[in-house]
Design an enzyme around this catalytic site. Sequence first.
Site, mmCIF file in Angstrom:
data_model
loop_
_atom_site.group_PDB
_atom_site.id
_atom_site.type_symbol
_atom_site.label_atom_id
_atom_site.label_comp_id
_atom_site.label_asym_id
_atom_site.label_seq_id
_atom_site.Cartn_x
_atom_site.Cartn_y
_atom_site.Cartn_z
ATOM 1 N N HIS A 312 -2.508 31.265 -94.801
ATOM 2 C CA HIS A 312 -2.134 29.858 -94.740
ATOM 3 C C HIS A 312 -1.682 29.571 -92.850
ATOM 4 O O HIS A 312 -0.030 30.303 -92.809
ATOM 5 C CB HIS A 312 -1.130 29.414 -95.470
ATOM 6 C CG HIS A 312 -1.232 27.599 -95.429
ATOM 7 N ND1 HIS A 312 -0.459 27.015 -94.802
ATOM 8 C CD2 HIS A 312 -1.668 27.513 -96.945
ATOM 9 C CE1 HIS A 312 -0.318 26.175 -95.239
ATOM 10 N NE2 HIS A 312 -1.810 25.837 -96.484
ATOM 11 N N ASP A 370 -5.317 28.028 -103.527
ATOM 12 C CA ASP A 370 -6.505 28.643 -103.648
ATOM 13 C C ASP A 370 -6.710 29.775 -104.539
ATOM 14 O O ASP A 370 -7.629 29.755 -105.495
ATOM 15 C CB ASP A 370 -7.910 28.310 -103.001
ATOM 16 C CG ASP A 370 -8.147 26.432 -102.122
ATOM 17 O OD1 ASP A 370 -8.101 26.010 -103.060
ATOM 18 O OD2 ASP A 370 -7.063 27.061 -100.972
HETATM 19 C C1 SDX Z 1 -5.747 24.989 -97.748
HETATM 20 O O1 SDX Z 1 -3.038 23.456 -94.205
HETATM 21 C C2 SDX Z 1 -3.044 22.892 -95.940
HETATM 22 O O2 SDX Z 1 -1.957 22.693 -95.693
HETATM 23 C C3 SDX Z 1 -4.596 23.750 -96.014
HETATM 24 C C4 SDX Z 1 -4.325 23.701 -98.047
HETATM 25 C C5 SDX Z 1 -3.559 22.299 -98.063
HETATM 26 O O3 SDX Z 1 -3.145 22.088 -99.704
HETATM 27 O O4 SDX Z 1 -4.356 20.805 -97.539
HETATM 28 O O5 SDX Z 1 -2.361 24.433 -98.087
HETATM 29 C C6 SDX Z 1 -5.492 24.122 -98.685
HETATM 30 O O6 SDX Z 1 -6.880 24.556 -97.139
HETATM 31 C C7 SDX Z 1 -5.546 26.639 -97.749
HETATM 32 C C8 SDX Z 1 -5.750 27.149 -97.328
HETATM 33 C C9 SDX Z 1 -6.982 28.564 -97.603
HETATM 34 N N1 SDX Z 1 -8.385 29.135 -97.483
HETATM 35 C C10 SDX Z 1 -8.239 30.161 -97.135
HETATM 36 O O7 SDX Z 1 -7.811 30.675 -98.315
HETATM 37 C C11 SDX Z 1 -9.545 31.347 -96.752
HETATM 38 C C12 SDX Z 1 -8.802 32.626 -95.987
HETATM 39 N N2 SDX Z 1 -7.689 32.148 -94.732
HETATM 40 C C13 SDX Z 1 -7.951 32.137 -93.569
HETATM 41 O O8 SDX Z 1 -8.873 32.121 -93.112
HETATM 42 C C14 SDX Z 1 -6.837 31.176 -92.988
HETATM 43 O O9 SDX Z 1 -5.381 31.992 -93.457
HETATM 44 C C15 SDX Z 1 -6.265 30.066 -93.143
HETATM 45 C C16 SDX Z 1 -7.328 29.335 -92.425
HETATM 46 C C17 SDX Z 1 -5.885 29.388 -94.119
HETATM 47 C C18 SDX Z 1 -5.098 29.313 -91.780
HETATM 48 O O10 SDX Z 1 -5.566 30.407 -91.115
HETATM 49 P P1 SDX Z 1 -4.737 29.947 -89.057
HETATM 50 O O11 SDX Z 1 -3.713 29.521 -89.587
HETATM 51 O O12 SDX Z 1 -5.499 29.523 -87.547
HETATM 52 O O13 SDX Z 1 -4.411 32.308 -89.089
HETATM 53 P P2 SDX Z 1 -4.972 32.577 -88.061
HETATM 54 O O14 SDX Z 1 -6.603 32.573 -88.245
HETATM 55 O O15 SDX Z 1 -4.613 32.595 -86.865
HETATM 56 O O16 SDX Z 1 -4.014 34.085 -88.760
HETATM 57 C C19 SDX Z 1 -3.964 34.375 -88.220
HETATM 58 C C20 SDX Z 1 -3.741 36.521 -88.527
HETATM 59 C C21 SDX Z 1 -5.288 36.532 -87.409
HETATM 60 O O17 SDX Z 1 -5.096 38.002 -87.073
HETATM 61 P P3 SDX Z 1 -5.193 38.342 -85.768
HETATM 62 O O18 SDX Z 1 -6.240 38.210 -84.932
HETATM 63 O O19 SDX Z 1 -3.298 37.940 -85.055
HETATM 64 O O20 SDX Z 1 -5.220 39.896 -85.820
HETATM 65 O O21 SDX Z 1 -4.725 36.883 -90.083
HETATM 66 C C22 SDX Z 1 -5.373 37.049 -90.043
HETATM 67 C C23 SDX Z 1 -6.773 36.226 -88.473
HETATM 68 O O22 SDX Z 1 -7.537 36.867 -88.491
HETATM 69 N N3 SDX Z 1 -5.570 36.629 -90.898
HETATM 70 C C24 SDX Z 1 -6.589 36.887 -92.138
HETATM 71 C C25 SDX Z 1 -6.787 35.990 -93.024
HETATM 72 N N4 SDX Z 1 -6.220 34.896 -92.917
HETATM 73 C C26 SDX Z 1 -5.701 35.289 -91.741
HETATM 74 N N5 SDX Z 1 -7.218 38.133 -91.957
HETATM 75 C C27 SDX Z 1 -8.065 38.717 -93.291
HETATM 76 N N6 SDX Z 1 -8.106 37.388 -94.647
HETATM 77 C C28 SDX Z 1 -7.314 36.119 -94.243
HETATM 78 N N7 SDX Z 1 -7.512 35.111 -95.253
#
Ligand code: SDX
Length: 436
Positions: A312, A370
């Site tokens: 998140h 989720d």
């Molecule tokens: C919702 O914003 C809100 O409030 C949203 C929400 C709401 O109520 O409105 O809470 C609802 O959208 C929940 C989120 C649902 N999405 C997912 O479950 C999809 C999987 N998660 C992600 O793709 C991700 O974690 C996000 C999109 C939720 C957040 O993305 P960020 O803040 O841009 O984080 P990031 O992608 O920059 O990640 C930081 C690091 C990265 O690694 P590095 O490049 O530093 O090596 O963490 C890794 C990412 O690759 N990473 C993950 C991951 N989430 C982040 N790696 C593997 N699996 C994951 N799920």
Amino acid sequence: MAPNPSTQVGTATLTYGDKSATLPVLAGTLGTDCVDVRKIQGDLNVFTFDPSYGATASCESAITYIDGDEGVLLHRGYPIDQLAEKSTFLEVAHLLLFGELPTAPQLEKFTSGVMRHTMLHEQIRRFWDGFRRDAHPMAMLCSVVGAMSAFYPDSINTHDERQREISAYRLIAKMPTITAWAHKYTTGQPFMYPRNDMGYAENFLYMFGAVPTEDYKPNPVLTRAMDRILILHADHEQNASTSTVRLAGSTGTNPFACIAAGIASLWGPAHGGANEAVLKMLGEIGSVKNIPSFIEQVKDKNSNVKLMGFGHRVYKNFDPRAKIMQKTCYEVLGELGIKDEPLLDLAIELEKIALNDEYFVKRKLYPNVDFYSGIILKAMGFPTSMFTPIFALARTVGWISQWKEMIEDPTNRIGRPRQIYTGAAARDYTPIDQRG
Ligand code: SDX
């Protein structure tokens, strides 16, 4: 009600070249202080650069507060676990929209105000004839909600407080009908008209599950679970879809168009579409023995595979909603007499492994809202394509509350970010025979 203004608690000085700017530092009631950079262009002739808004507060808001490090979520000051445990969705809707939990007479008035708007204009029914039967219900939601602006022109004047209120009632009231009908259209069953003698969640379950040939009374335990799922999704401050609604609304466009934009934004798998993606992922993993190889794929930067339902932007700790969702999952499975749910076993094992794996620990990746919601909704009989529409149904109250707050904020201006231009410098037009 405009949000309470933040207060200045200090200044920050930014020096660039031979110029300095003294910028106010603002504090709200809770949370991180913010440097107010609005004067920066005038003082230093520079912009700030923050492409995905990770370090930017886009507005003042008095609705929802998140402490991502502690895993805290408050609506108008009330902790989400208390609201999920003790309140109802319509009470929370009143809280988000008007700032306070309703008194008994206020709740009665609000409930009847919402419930008498549950029917759709009869012409709207005909929109469904134009959709393919296999259309995703989110596509139907985007279109039908956008089309509402054409049916309710008496509530699209954003400058009129009463009209704003009526459109809020209409959106909250009609979303269950639209969402249930999207499902009915897919299955080929007749549309069920809303029942205003039922509660909000109960009426939704009725329109989803009932057929005209039989009496149908939604199960009270499942009704309560649905109400709680709606509460848990109701608002989440400036997430992507809410920011979309605010940006659209800042132009002065009507609320139905704004909410249609929010639905479109929510649909993506990185946001609300993740609940559907979680079930797909669990299905693909198939069995606990395949978890280690799946986790290896997630950790492989070249694979593009993510652990859906994890991570998140704001929470660097447990999403408090995920914990309540997990508890609700057990309640629902218990009520339905499901003793062994392989998907839940898989999800629990996946969570356990991920929470102990250095990759996830280092990046502070925890289950989000989720992760468990899909398992509950599946057990309740919803097809996976309905998961994100149910999120949209619940979030409509958050979107409309945030939109209303923005419209009522006298400092509101059109949202208009800038950019770092990286294209070609100015050059002269080349005639076609001289290009190559
Ligand atoms: C919702 O914003 C809100 O409030 C949203 C929400 C709401 O109520 O409105 O809470 C609802 O959208 C929940 C989120 C649902 N999405 C997912 O479950 C999809 C999987 N998660 C992600 O793709 C991700 O974690 C996000 C999109 C939720 C957040 O993305 P960020 O803040 O841009 O984080 P990031 O992608 O920059 O990640 C930081 C690091 C990265 O690694 P590095 O490049 O530093 O090596 O963490 C890794 C990412 O690759 N990473 C993950 C991951 N989430 C982040 N790696 C593997 N699996 C994951 N799920």
